[in-house]
Motif scaffolding. Structure first.
Motif, PDB file in Angstrom:
ATOM      1  N   TRP A 125      36.680  39.688  36.368  1.00  0.00           N
ATOM      2  CA  TRP A 125      37.267  40.582  37.361  1.00  0.00           C
ATOM      3  C   TRP A 125      37.678  39.842  38.636  1.00  0.00           C
ATOM      4  CZ3 TRP A 125      38.112  45.564  35.800  1.00  0.00           C
ATOM      5  CH2 TRP A 125      37.456  45.946  34.631  1.00  0.00           C
ATOM      6  N   HIS A 126      37.463  38.531  38.647  1.00  0.00           N
ATOM      7  CA  HIS A 126      37.709  37.772  39.876  1.00  0.00           C
ATOM      8  C   HIS A 126      38.434  36.438  39.660  1.00  0.00           C
ATOM      9  CE1 HIS A 126      34.964  40.423  42.154  1.00  0.00           C
ATOM     10  NE2 HIS A 126      34.272  40.448  41.017  1.00  0.00           N
ATOM     11  N   THR A 138      43.598  40.551  46.933  1.00  0.00           N
ATOM     12  CA  THR A 138      42.797  41.510  46.189  1.00  0.00           C
ATOM     13  C   THR A 138      43.741  42.315  45.317  1.00  0.00           C
ATOM     14  OG1 THR A 138      41.109  41.691  47.914  1.00  0.00           O
ATOM     15  CG2 THR A 138      41.248  43.492  46.335  1.00  0.00           C
ATOM     16  N   ALA A 184      32.952  36.986  35.931  1.00  0.00           N
ATOM     17  CA  ALA A 184      34.123  36.281  36.453  1.00  0.00           C
ATOM     18  C   ALA A 184      35.440  36.917  36.028  1.00  0.00           C
ATOM     19  CB  ALA A 184      34.096  34.819  36.003  1.00  0.00           C
ATOM     20  N   PHE A 229      42.208  43.646  38.833  1.00  0.00           N
ATOM     21  CA  PHE A 229      41.358  42.658  39.484  1.00  0.00           C
ATOM     22  C   PHE A 229      40.746  43.235  40.766  1.00  0.00           C
ATOM     23  CE2 PHE A 229      43.541  39.360  37.003  1.00  0.00           C
ATOM     24  CZ  PHE A 229      42.508  38.457  36.781  1.00  0.00           C
ATOM     25  N   ARG A 230      39.599  42.681  41.112  1.00  0.00           N
ATOM     26  CA  ARG A 230      39.035  42.884  42.437  1.00  0.00           C
ATOM     27  C   ARG A 230      39.531  41.721  43.306  1.00  0.00           C
ATOM     28  NH1 ARG A 230      33.396  44.570  39.442  1.00  0.00           N
ATOM     29  NH2 ARG A 230      34.326  46.385  38.396  1.00  0.00           N
ATOM     30  N   ASP A 231      38.727  41.127  44.124  1.00  0.00           N
ATOM     31  CA  ASP A 231      39.214  39.987  44.906  1.00  0.00           C
ATOM     32  C   ASP A 231      39.249  38.737  44.025  1.00  0.00           C
ATOM     33  OD1 ASP A 231      36.317  40.226  44.980  1.00  0.00           O
ATOM     34  OD2 ASP A 231      36.345  38.468  46.290  1.00  0.00           O
ATOM     35  N   LEU A 232      40.358  38.022  44.109  1.00  0.00           N
ATOM     36  CA  LEU A 232      40.537  36.823  43.292  1.00  0.00           C
ATOM     37  C   LEU A 232      39.864  35.625  43.946  1.00  0.00           C
ATOM     38  CD1 LEU A 232      44.207  37.276  42.126  1.00  0.00           C
ATOM     39  CD2 LEU A 232      42.232  37.066  40.652  1.00  0.00           C
ATOM     40  N   ARG A 233      39.098  34.865  43.132  1.00  0.00           N
ATOM     41  CA  ARG A 233      38.296  33.786  43.697  1.00  0.00           C
ATOM     42  C   ARG A 233      38.559  32.412  43.095  1.00  0.00           C
ATOM     43  NH1 ARG A 233      32.368  36.538  44.883  1.00  0.00           N
ATOM     44  NH2 ARG A 233      33.144  38.648  45.298  1.00  0.00           N
ATOM     45  N   TRP A 269      30.938  32.878  42.889  1.00  0.00           N
ATOM     46  CA  TRP A 269      31.480  33.817  41.920  1.00  0.00           C
ATOM     47  C   TRP A 269      30.361  34.734  41.418  1.00  0.00           C
ATOM     48  CZ3 TRP A 269      34.945  30.639  37.996  1.00  0.00           C
ATOM     49  CH2 TRP A 269      35.973  30.010  38.710  1.00  0.00           C
ATOM     50  N   ASP A 273      37.213  25.623  43.319  1.00  0.00           N
ATOM     51  CA  ASP A 273      37.308  26.897  42.608  1.00  0.00           C
ATOM     52  C   ASP A 273      38.245  26.812  41.406  1.00  0.00           C
ATOM     53  OD1 ASP A 273      35.449  28.443  43.938  1.00  0.00           O
ATOM     54  OD2 ASP A 273      36.855  28.981  45.534  1.00  0.00           O
TER      55      ASP A 273
END
Length: 352
Positions: free
Chosen positions: A105-106, A4, A103, A35-39, A98, A146
């Motif tokens: 932000w992730h 994150t 997207a 960024f928030r949590d990276l996905r 997602w 992903d």
């Protein structure tokens, strides 16, 4: 996901994968927020295809400030690390797991340098694209699913990247799992294989950099092979020794001729022909070679090239004494006037 916040580890992860990396000044602090949590990873192409595409990605364009992606992948397989923060690259769209239309932000964006309308993806670039995506997803603890193309995410009709994402993802999955990598095709080696019937033994151990520091070349017994990521769609091209003698007189790739753009043509019993960025070299067997280019070259082409009435060039362009240029051919001469006219002078006659 296992991270994150901003991926300040991007350069290290790519280098650990054995990839070439350029870190742009200030990249760790560049972005439109954190960024928030990276996905996952989103794949794009730049739609430019040139050596300065990264400037738009870093600095933006009218109405859309940069950065426009975290990474730019050059055609020689080098990654430019542009930003660690959020970049405007995704637009509206959706993908399982997602956030819809959110997207940026992730998801980490990668812009591969390609014009998107037919420019070939060099093997070195595609290999680095797969390996880079795999390295990032491995760091995030995510699956190959992903790794998503912009065209797969977008609800706005995006078409990038213009390669098949299904086979691309399958290779990314193999890399994440640590399976033995597929061999990377070296463009100079590939061209040497094509030219094996005539080029002879390799004289250069490995490859040497060209004067611009970007291209590469290797010498062989009967010629030299040149490669540049932005010439001939990143494919290497062999130049036979017979033409290399003339090419050397004009400064090799540093001269006005630049890099070869086509493989040479052999006219049996007559000579060799090869196109370069700045003109075409012609050399008859037993004679000196000469380039044909510019306005005179266009007129000569209209006359039928070497098979036309004028025949092969027997001189380079020279000052004609009246402020223009002239070039001699087997059966006549072409003169360029500063007004833009080209006069054809045949033996025994003057005609426009």
């Amino acid at each position: 996901m296992a991270w994150t916040g901003d991926p300040i580890w991007l350069a290290d992860v790519l280098r650990a994968e054995g990839l070439a990396v350029i870190e742009h000044a200030g990249w760790r602090g560049r972005g439109h927020g954190d960024f928030r949590d990276l996905r996952g990873v989103m794949c794009h192409h730049t739609a430019g295809g040139g050596p300065n595409d990264w400037r738009v990605v870093q600095d933006g364009r009218p109405g859309l400030p940069g950065p426009l992606a975290q990474l730019v992948l050059e055609r020689d397989g080098t990654y430019r690390v542009i930003a660690a923060g959020v970049a405007w690259h995704a637009g509206a769209g959706s993908h399982p797991g997602w956030p819809t239309d959110n997207a940026n932000w992730h998801v980490i964006g990668i812009e591969g340098v390609n014009n998107g309308v037919g420019q070939v993806w060099p093997a070195a670039q595609m290999n680095a694209y797969r390996r880079g995506c795999a390295a990032i997803l491995r760091r995030l603890g995510g699956p190959a699913s992903d790794c998503v193309g912009h065209k797969e995410w977008s609800s706005e009709g995006k078409i990038d990247p213009n390669f098949d994402m299904v086979s691309f993802r399958a290779e990314v999955a193999r890399l994440i799992a640590g399976s033995p990598p597929a061999p990377v095709e070296n463009e100079i080696d590939a061209e040497a294989l094509v030219a094996r019937a005539w080029i002879g033994a390799r004289l250069t151990p490995g490859e040497l950099p060209t004067a611009d520091g970007v291209g590469r070349f290797a010498r062989f017994a009967n010629g030299t092979i040149y490669w540049h990521p932005y010439v001939r769609n990143g494919e290497a091209t062999a130049v036979p020794a017979h033409l290399m003698k003339t090419y050397a007189q004009y400064g090799f790739e540093s001269g006005f001729l630049g890099y070869p753009t086509l493989r040479h043509t052999v006219v049996p019993g007559v000579g060799d022909i090869q196109a370069f960025e700045g003109g075409t070299l012609y050399r008859r067997y037993g004679y000196d070679g000469f380039p044909v280019r510019g306005v005179i070259g266009k007129r000569w082409a209209a006359e039928g090239y070497e098979t036309g009435l004028l025949g092969w060039p027997i001189s380079d362009e020279y000052d004609n004494g009246t402020g223009g240029l002239a070039q001699d051919f087997e059966n006549g001469r072409l003169q360029w006037d500063p007004s833009g006219a080209v006069k054809e002078i045949n033996r025994g006659s003057d005609a426009m």
